[in-house]
Scaffold this motif. Structure first.
Motif, PDB file in Angstrom:
ATOM      1  N   SER B 131       0.743  -1.195  -0.103  1.00  0.00           N
ATOM      2  CA  SER B 131      -0.111   0.046   0.076  1.00  0.00           C
ATOM      3  C   SER B 131       0.967   1.307  -0.108  1.00  0.00           C
ATOM      4  O   SER B 131       0.630   2.460  -0.545  1.00  0.00           O
ATOM      5  N   ILE B 132       2.014   0.972   0.365  1.00  0.00           N
ATOM      6  CA  ILE B 132       2.848   2.455   0.547  1.00  0.00           C
ATOM      7  C   ILE B 132       3.247   2.866  -0.902  1.00  0.00           C
ATOM      8  O   ILE B 132       3.511   4.050  -1.145  1.00  0.00           O
ATOM      9  N   GLY B 135       0.480   4.912  -2.232  1.00  0.00           N
ATOM     10  CA  GLY B 135       0.615   5.931  -1.696  1.00  0.00           C
ATOM     11  C   GLY B 135       1.507   6.941  -2.416  1.00  0.00           C
ATOM     12  O   GLY B 135       1.303   8.142  -2.752  1.00  0.00           O
ATOM     13  N   MET B 250      -1.758   3.731   4.837  1.00  0.00           N
ATOM     14  CA  MET B 250      -0.710   4.213   4.205  1.00  0.00           C
ATOM     15  C   MET B 250      -0.865   5.259   3.122  1.00  0.00           C
ATOM     16  O   MET B 250      -0.610   6.244   2.941  1.00  0.00           O
TER      17      MET B 250
END
Lengths: 351, 322
Positions: B131-132, B135, B250
């Motif tokens: 998920s980073i 982001g 995130m």
């Protein structure tokens, strides 16, 4: 018969291992620290160089000032590092000694087409007004008056601030509070505040990305970050009324002109210090150690590390755009060590 | 002596009851692991409640519907992050549900065989992206695109519609609740698609073929045969995705704008519960920490409600259609 042999062998191996482990421990007392993310890059470089020289290795967890304070209070690390100095009663309650270790600067950054580094001048009233949301456009009369000759566009101002709790925010909002009464009354200073306007970016990288993406933006980041990413910074008016550019010499001037002796526990925020070269948003990172040390060898090892860093690590710090402490201040700090940090038999740990 | 006796009797025992000892161990282990889940859940719940008590004591239940977040004056309320959590998840579902339904139907009903594998693999890879990464991609790639092209277009069209126009006005920041919703929809899409594809494939071919045999079009087959047959699984997929969207941290933190003000516009910056936790946890102490834990508790309760609601809905569906 055979089981006896095995047992003897096992004991021998165990004994040998214990000897090795003990020898390792006696050779160098490894130290642990936790806290400020701001100080991490220089602490890591110092640790690397100090390990080569002394054999002592440092394990530093860059978990944030708040967490660093919690860990040193709980005694799970040998020192804590915080960007926000603690009050006397907090230090006393947990038997902590506080001293600054390194200095850095915070700069306002802008994204305006055609505007270069240092083109725009700001003072406490206008910077505070921008972050309060009362100055909404770049051609606001107050900004035009401060910047004669600069072509300011009519673009709306897009304020960008840190979204995560941060020592950078603490020092920036502390500065705004010191120079802008409105800010002090409405917002105040903390690692996270109730921002009257704008968007929040996570970390220095989040703030600079948002500023770079939107023309008309203004934000604040650590100087190292602004220089490495070629962000456009502004000039600021300092306490003596001069407009200064953010330079290492300006941060050093702020640290040198600050009256460290006048405050107990070095509880001094370096914002808005006197001196004609002083950069107004200068910030120090503070180290916290216990005043009563049960393990004298370890305490010596911790202080030895900071002694070496402050006296021999200046070049390393400057390469990373940190400002080493002025010599006078280092001497003061070492005197504090001798008087305030004691081993369990009451004798000073340092020197 | 005793040791020797023990080793002597054990093989005899094993011979008499083959596999019995292993069976007991296996059963015990399975029980332990299952109970462990309950203990873990209760542990998380209890520690959240204990941590949140100071905040609820100080602000009372109105903490939930107060819009305030001031660490300097120590005034806190959960309304803004709660609102942001619901709105971003809602946007994610509005975009994600029709898209994922379309993809899943395409894959099971329309897709030529040579395309099936590449598309399925791509969907599975989307689910594997951390998920980073979403982001960072959202902040550096999607946000500028939103700001330059998509949001101005929305503001100049939908923004002028009377009534709903207020939700699409204001300056195009590029980041905000809407962008966070878009990123979230991309993140929950693969979950919905892969579950739905699997449940669509459980529809017996006889049913499908006889519908086609009666002259039904693809649309009619999907609407009257495939969807009714697999509705439980489809709703399950939506709820799983919603649960994920509510808790995603995130990626949202990077693009949501992190402002504790509730704006009428969906394009304005906002905050979510998990983003507020990710942002402030490291530096928080005292009442701020309690308020953050209270937010965590509210998110827990919210997710719990969503799952509970889904269960009830599924039970009623099953009762209705057998």
């Amino acid at each position: 018969m055979s089981s006896t042999v095995v047992r003897t062998l096992r004991q021998a191996t165990f004994g040998a291992l214990a000897v090795v482990a003990f020898a390792g421990a006696a050779h160098a007392v490894d130290i642990t620290g936790a806290g400020s993310t701001f100080v991490y890059p220089v602490a890591a470089k110092w640790a690397e160089a100090y390990k080569v020289k002394s054999g002592t290795s440092l394990n530093y967890q860059s978990v944030g000032s708040g967490a660093g304070i919690k860990q040193i209070e709980a005694g799970t690390v040998d020192f804590g590092a915080t960007d926000k100095p603690l009050e006397a009663d907090e230090l006393k309650k947990n038997d902590l000694v506080q001293f600054p270790a390194v200095i850095g600067g915070i700069v306002p950054i802008v994204n305006l087409p055609g505007i270069n580094n240092g083109d725009i001048k700001l003072d406490g009233v206008t910077l505070g007004g921008i972050f309060l949301g009362t100055i909404k456009s770049w051609d606001d009369p107050q900004l035009v008056k401060l910047n004669p000759g600069v072509k300011l566009p009519s673009t709306p101002i897009n304020v960008v601030h840190r979204s995560d709790g941060s020592g950078t925010t603490y020092n920036f909002t502390y500065y705004l509070g010191a120079v802008n009464a409105d800010w002090q009354a409405k917002v105040g200073a903390a690692t996270a505040v109730e921002w009257p306007t704008g968007v929040g970016g996570k970390g220095n990288e989040g703030v600079s990305a948002l500023v770079q993406q939107t023309p008309g933006s203004v934000g604040y980041v650590e100087i190292a970050y602004a220089l490495q990413n070629k962000l456009t910074y502004t000039k600021l008016m300092n306490a003596d009324g001069f407009f200064v550019e953010p330079k290492l010499s300006g941060f050093q001037a702020a640290a040198a002109n600050a009256d460290w002796a006048a405050v107990p526990n070095y509880r001094l925020v370096l914002a808005n210090q006197p001196g004609k070269d002083s950069w107004p948003i200068t910030a120090a990172t503070f180290i916290l150690v216990h005043g009563k040390q049960t393990d004298t060898a370890k305490a010596k090892s911790v202080l030895g590390f900071f002694d070496w860093s402050m006296n021999n690590g200046q070049q390393i710090a400057q390469d990373l755009l940190y400002v080493p402490l002025p010599d006078k201040l280092v001497k003061m700090i070492e005197t504090t060590w001798t008087s305030d940090i004691k081993s369990s038999d009451g004798k000073p740990v340092w020197p | 002596m005793t040791n020797m006796a023990a080793t002597a009797t054990q093989p005899a025992l094993n011979r008499t009851y083959p596999g019995r000892f292993g069976n007991i161990v296996f059963g015990g282990a399975a029980w332990t692991f299952a109970i462990l889940v309950l203990i873990l859940l209760a542990g998380v719940m209890i520690s959240l409640v204990i941590g949140a008590i100071p905040a609820f004591k100080q602000f009372g239940l109105q903490y939930i519907w107060t819009e305030a977040w001031n660490p300097v004056k120590e005034r806190y309320g959960a309304l803004a992050p709660l609102y942001g959590t619901l709105v971003t998840s809602f946007i994610a579902m509005v975009i994600g549900v029709p898209t994922s339904l379309g993809i899943a139907i395409f894959l099971t009903e329309l897709c030529p065989n040579y395309l099936k594998r590449p598309i399925s693999t791509a969907i599975e890879l989307l689910a594997a992206v951390p998920s980073i990464i979403y982001g960072m991609w959202g902040l550096f790639v999607l946000a500028p695109l939103m700001q330059k092209y998509i949001e101005p277009a929305i503001i100049s069209t939908l923004g002028n519609v009377p009534g709903i126009g207020a939700a699409f006005q204001g300056p195009p920041y590029g980041i905000g609740l809407f962008t966070a919703g878009v990123i979230l929809s991309a993140m929950v899409l693969p979950y919905m698609v892969s579950i739905m594809r699997d449940v669509f494939e459980t529809v017996p071919p006889q049913l499908r073929e006889s519908a086609y045999g009666l002259g039904a079009t693809t649309w009619e087959v999907v609407r009257s045969v495939v969807l009714p047959y697999s509705r439980v699984g489809v709703i399950g997929a939506f709820m799983l995705a919603l649960g994920r969207a509510l808790g995603e941290t995130m990626a949202v933190t990077f693009v949501v704008g992190n402002s504790y003000h509730i704006a009428t516009s969906l394009l304005a910056p906002g905050s979510t519960i998990s983003a507020s936790l990710a942002n402030e946890f490291a530096e928080a102490d005292g009442m701020q920490l309690a308020a953050l834990l209270a937010n965590g508790f509210l998110l827990f309760a919210l997710t719990f409600t969503v799952i509970g609601f889904a269960r009830v809905m599924l039970m009623q569906l099953e009762k209705k259609y057998g």
